[in-house]
Scaffold this motif. Structure first.
Motif: not given
Length: 99
Positions: A34-36, A41-45, A69-76, A94-99
């Motif tokens: 679900r996360f990947f 996707e460029p957008a959600i509804i 993309h919003l689901l990019r990892v923060c480098p900090v 709520k977005l799915p978790e990467a775990s």
């Protein structure tokens, strides 16, 4: 004789644990799928029917700003966003978790 009883108990525990671990692995695989899928996707509804873009200029909770993309990892903080807000109706999804 005592060694044989221990091996049967170990085998039974292994079989029971294997089933539990298999269910746990299947659940984690579904979460990752679900996360990947969302990460591609460029957008959600939104619930209101409007499209919420996942690509743009974002600010992490640590204050770091990035483009992409919003689901990019923060480098900090090395974290990924867990929610996205619709700018039309204000609903937070709520977005799915990467775990």
């Amino acid at each position: 004789m005592a060694g044989m009883n221990t091996s049967w108990i170990d085998a039974a525990l292994f079989i029971l644990a294997s089933r539990i671990l298999a269910v746990h692995a299947a659940r984690r695989a579904l979460q990752r799928y679900r996360f990947f899928r969302l990460a591609m996707e460029p957008a959600i509804i939104c619930e209101c029917g409007s499209e919420v873009s996942l690509v743009g200029f974002w600010k992490c909770s640590c204050g770091f700003c990035y483009r992409g993309h919003l689901l990019r990892v923060c480098p900090v903080w090395a974290r990924i966003a867990c929610v996205v807000r619709c700018y039309r109706c204000g609903v937070t999804t709520k977005l799915p978790e990467a775990s």
